[in-house]
Write an enzyme that holds these catalytic residues in place. Structure first.
Site, PDB file in Angstrom:
ATOM      1  CG  ASN A 185      -1.897   1.083   1.287  1.00  0.00           C
ATOM      2  OD1 ASN A 185      -1.905   1.946   0.411  1.00  0.00           O
ATOM      3  ND2 ASN A 185      -2.744   1.079   2.289  1.00  0.00           N
ATOM      4  CE  LYS A 227      -0.353   2.354   6.487  1.00  0.00           C
ATOM      5  NZ  LYS A 227      -1.750   2.622   6.432  1.00  0.00           N
ATOM      6  NE  ARG A 239      -6.541   0.745   0.334  1.00  0.00           N
ATOM      7  CZ  ARG A 239      -6.943   1.131   1.527  1.00  0.00           C
ATOM      8  NH1 ARG A 239      -6.190   0.918   2.568  1.00  0.00           N
ATOM      9  NH2 ARG A 239      -8.096   1.729   1.661  1.00  0.00           N
ATOM     10  CG  HIS A 272     -13.235   2.871   3.368  1.00  0.00           C
ATOM     11  ND1 HIS A 272     -14.033   3.822   3.959  1.00  0.00           N
ATOM     12  CD2 HIS A 272     -11.962   3.136   3.740  1.00  0.00           C
ATOM     13  CE1 HIS A 272     -13.269   4.646   4.669  1.00  0.00           C
ATOM     14  NE2 HIS A 272     -12.015   4.254   4.545  1.00  0.00           N
ATOM     15  N   GLY A 330     -13.755   4.049  10.878  1.00  0.00           N
ATOM     16  CA  GLY A 330     -12.371   4.138  11.347  1.00  0.00           C
ATOM     17  C   GLY A 330     -12.005   5.606  11.390  1.00  0.00           C
ATOM     18  N   GLY A 367     -10.925   7.146   8.578  1.00  0.00           N
ATOM     19  CA  GLY A 367     -11.809   7.384   7.437  1.00  0.00           C
ATOM     20  C   GLY A 367     -13.032   6.504   7.640  1.00  0.00           C
ATOM     21  NE  ARG A 381     -10.726  11.918   3.657  1.00  0.00           N
ATOM     22  CZ  ARG A 381     -10.441  10.623   3.772  1.00  0.00           C
ATOM     23  NH1 ARG A 381     -11.296   9.797   4.354  1.00  0.00           N
ATOM     24  NH2 ARG A 381      -9.317  10.149   3.281  1.00  0.00           N
ATOM     25  NE  ARG A 427      -7.773   4.706  20.552  1.00  0.00           N
ATOM     26  CZ  ARG A 427      -6.858   3.948  20.002  1.00  0.00           C
ATOM     27  NH1 ARG A 427      -6.548   2.796  20.533  1.00  0.00           N
ATOM     28  NH2 ARG A 427      -6.232   4.331  18.912  1.00  0.00           N
ATOM     29  N   GLY A 481     -11.686   0.365  12.953  1.00  0.00           N
ATOM     30  CA  GLY A 481     -11.194   0.734  14.285  1.00  0.00           C
ATOM     31  C   GLY A 481     -12.282   1.073  15.299  1.00  0.00           C
ATOM     32  N   GLY A 521     -15.747   0.879  14.718  1.00  0.00           N
ATOM     33  CA  GLY A 521     -16.832  -0.097  14.609  1.00  0.00           C
ATOM     34  C   GLY A 521     -16.539  -1.401  15.334  1.00  0.00           C
ATOM     35  CD  GLU A 522     -12.601  -4.508  13.161  1.00  0.00           C
ATOM     36  OE1 GLU A 522     -11.631  -4.945  13.799  1.00  0.00           O
ATOM     37  OE2 GLU A 522     -12.571  -4.307  11.931  1.00  0.00           O
ATOM     38  CD  GLU A 567      -9.355  -1.699   4.194  1.00  0.00           C
ATOM     39  OE1 GLU A 567      -9.085  -1.344   5.360  1.00  0.00           O
ATOM     40  OE2 GLU A 567      -9.476  -0.915   3.263  1.00  0.00           O
TER      41      GLU A 567
HETATM   42  P1  ADP Z   1      -7.841   4.040   9.551  1.00  0.00           P
HETATM   43  O1  ADP Z   1      -7.481   2.636   9.076  1.00  0.00           O
HETATM   44  O2  ADP Z   1      -8.916   4.702   8.750  1.00  0.00           O
HETATM   45  O3  ADP Z   1      -6.668   4.922   9.838  1.00  0.00           O
HETATM   46  P2  ADP Z   1      -8.811   2.629  11.913  1.00  0.00           P
HETATM   47  O4  ADP Z   1      -9.762   1.691  11.267  1.00  0.00           O
HETATM   48  O5  ADP Z   1      -7.541   2.084  12.461  1.00  0.00           O
HETATM   49  O6  ADP Z   1      -8.513   3.874  10.995  1.00  0.00           O
HETATM   50  O7  ADP Z   1      -9.616   3.374  13.104  1.00  0.00           O
HETATM   51  C1  ADP Z   1      -9.042   4.379  13.875  1.00  0.00           C
HETATM   52  C2  ADP Z   1     -10.093   4.841  14.884  1.00  0.00           C
HETATM   53  O8  ADP Z   1     -10.483   3.724  15.694  1.00  0.00           O
HETATM   54  C3  ADP Z   1      -9.622   5.939  15.825  1.00  0.00           C
HETATM   55  O9  ADP Z   1     -10.593   6.963  15.933  1.00  0.00           O
HETATM   56  C4  ADP Z   1      -9.486   5.213  17.154  1.00  0.00           C
HETATM   57  O10 ADP Z   1      -9.767   6.055  18.241  1.00  0.00           O
HETATM   58  C5  ADP Z   1     -10.520   4.134  17.049  1.00  0.00           C
HETATM   59  N1  ADP Z   1     -10.171   3.009  17.920  1.00  0.00           N
HETATM   60  C6  ADP Z   1      -9.173   2.125  17.752  1.00  0.00           C
HETATM   61  N2  ADP Z   1      -9.134   1.258  18.791  1.00  0.00           N
HETATM   62  C7  ADP Z   1     -10.124   1.605  19.632  1.00  0.00           C
HETATM   63  C8  ADP Z   1     -10.611   1.104  20.888  1.00  0.00           C
HETATM   64  N3  ADP Z   1     -10.046   0.055  21.482  1.00  0.00           N
HETATM   65  N4  ADP Z   1     -11.671   1.723  21.452  1.00  0.00           N
HETATM   66  C9  ADP Z   1     -12.254   2.771  20.855  1.00  0.00           C
HETATM   67  N5  ADP Z   1     -11.857   3.296  19.680  1.00  0.00           N
HETATM   68  C10 ADP Z   1     -10.799   2.730  19.071  1.00  0.00           C
END
Ligand code: ADP
Length: 395
Positions: free
Chosen positions: A7, A14, A91, A180, A207, A209, A238, A281, A327, A329-330, A380
């Site tokens: 990527n 990456k 990617r 995405h 996440g 994004g 954004r 966070r 990030g 969502g999970e 991904e």
């Molecule tokens: P991207 O790949 O778009 O850079 P990610 O999918 O890694 O982003 O998501 C990053 C986001 O997920 C951040 O806002 C972060 O605060 C949130 N995040 C990651 N881990 C946790 C967690 N354990 N609890 C709450 N939010 C989290």
């Protein structure tokens, strides 16, 4: 077969090396500051071991060379020779309307990625640098392009066209593309495996994004991002959807160009612009401490997602499942709850205990919930690796 996933960004690269026998990641890392003072490599291998190197790197070819050296190193390497790398998956951000699926990279594909540079001016040139660097250092290894936009190409015109004069579509290809796509496709196809065929599903990739997609039987019918990833939800940096006239207003008031305003809307807006931090966070911690800006930011973040979910229930005339991934969502238990709390009219009911105890793929709705709610972790790189394996080994 071992597959290398790349990527490439404008000054970063990456990578992951995946063993497709068990789909395990055997090494991964990041090269940063390519072409800038302080170029460095951070390489992870084995059980959490790390190798770091600071060395001048003038371009992506030099970056690829140190990645390949790290992968073969006697001390921190994971392969004996480059012959073990069976294929490379790249990617690529913008496939425009030409690419509805991943494909083997050849001169025609490279020319098409080049043609799409006006649509992805930051990413496509960087992705091409990654591709060219790999062609140089691994000349006999098949290279596959996996496009962020491809999954969304099944959207109907009523969803992807902008109500601008027709020539902007026919001549300039201005339309909603969506991004995405690799993640949305991965989740939509898992949803079909879990829930069965012919389901209506809303995938919430939340996440840094963030984007939503509405999927019918695993195919995308609408998504929140547009001709660029700026459209749609309130994201880390954004702003998401707003009145396009804001661009002229800020440009005139602050004597900025449209590009400068869009740069601000991409990099200094969203949670960052509202609170001073792009990380959910941090924003949540400030909200808990009573910070009013953080409270409003979370309300706006949640409200935008709820509005799009509502519009997608209408667009699909129904919904069987809402799926959280990426990030936030999970991992963010309360964020999922915030979103679902506003959806009780649709019969969405979250089971708090299930929501608080998510491990891997987990249903978090109650058994009576009219719409099922799930958490499904996205991957991904694995999706790119699977496509790469399939295409590289096709006879
Ligand atoms: P991207 O790949 O778009 O850079 P990610 O999918 O890694 O982003 O998501 C990053 C986001 O997920 C951040 O806002 C972060 O605060 C949130 N995040 C990651 N881990 C946790 C967690 N354990 N609890 C709450 N939010 C989290």
């Amino acid at each position: 077969m071992k597959i290398l996933i790349i990527n490439a960004g404008s000054s970063s690269l990456k990578y992951q090396l995946i063993d497709m026998q068990d789909e395990s990641v055997i090494a991964k890392g990041l090269v940063e500051r390519i072409g800038i003072e302080g170029s460095n490599l951070s390489h992870k291998y084995g059980d959490g071991k790390k190798f770091e190197l600071v060395t001048p790197l003038k371009d992506h070819t030099e970056a690829m060379n140190i990645v390949l050296d790290a992968l073969q190193d006697a001390d921190h390497g994971v392969i004996k020779s480059l012959d073990e790398i069976g294929a490379v998956g790249h990617r690529v951000l913008h496939g425009g309307e030409k690419f509805t699926a991943s494909c083997l990279i050849n001169d025609t594909v490279i020319a098409a990625i080049e043609e799409n540079i006006p649509l992805g001016p930051l990413h496509n040139p960087a992705n091409l640098m990654g591709i060219r660097a790999c062609q140089k250092v691994l000349p006999n290894v098949p290279q596959v392009a996996v496009f962020d936009t491809a999954f969304h190409q099944t959207m109907p015109p009523k969803a992807f066209r902008y109500a601008l004069p027709k020539k902007y579509y026919t001549e300039l290809h201005m339309r909603k593309y969506g991004f995405h796509g690799t993640s949305h496709r991965f989740i939509a196809s898992r949803a079909t495996e879990i829930l069965g065929e012919n389901k209506k599903v809303i995938v919430c990739h939340l996440g840094n994004g963030s984007s939503l997609s509405a999927c019918v039987n695993g195919k995308c019918v609408d998504t929140t991002m547009g001709i660029t990833p700026l459209d749609g939800l309130v994201m880390g940096t954004r702003c998401g959807t707003l009145d396009p006239a804001c661009v002229e207003f800020i440009a005139n008031t602050e004597h900025k160009t449209a590009s400068e305003v869009l740069n601000m809307m991409n990099k200094q807006s969203g949670l960052q612009g509202l609170t001073g931090s792009s990380d959910m966070r941090d924003v949540t911690a400030r909200y808990d401490a009573g910070d009013e800006d953080a409270k409003l930011a979370i309300e706006m973040w949640t409200y935008t997602i709820q509005k799009y979910i509502g519009s997608y229930v209408a667009a699909m005339n129904g919904c069987d499942a809402i799926i959280f991934t990426a990030g936030i969502g999970e991992n963010h238990v309360r964020a999922r709850k915030w979103v679902c709390e506003g959806l009780s009219f649709f019969g969405v009911e979250v089971d708090d205990e299930r929501n608080a105890n998510v491990h891997g793929e987990t249903k978090i709705s109650t058994d009576d919930s009219r719409i099922q709610v799930w958490v499904i972790p996205t991957n991904e790189e694995l999706a790119i690796a699977r496509d790469t394996l399939e295409i590289a080994t096709k006879k």
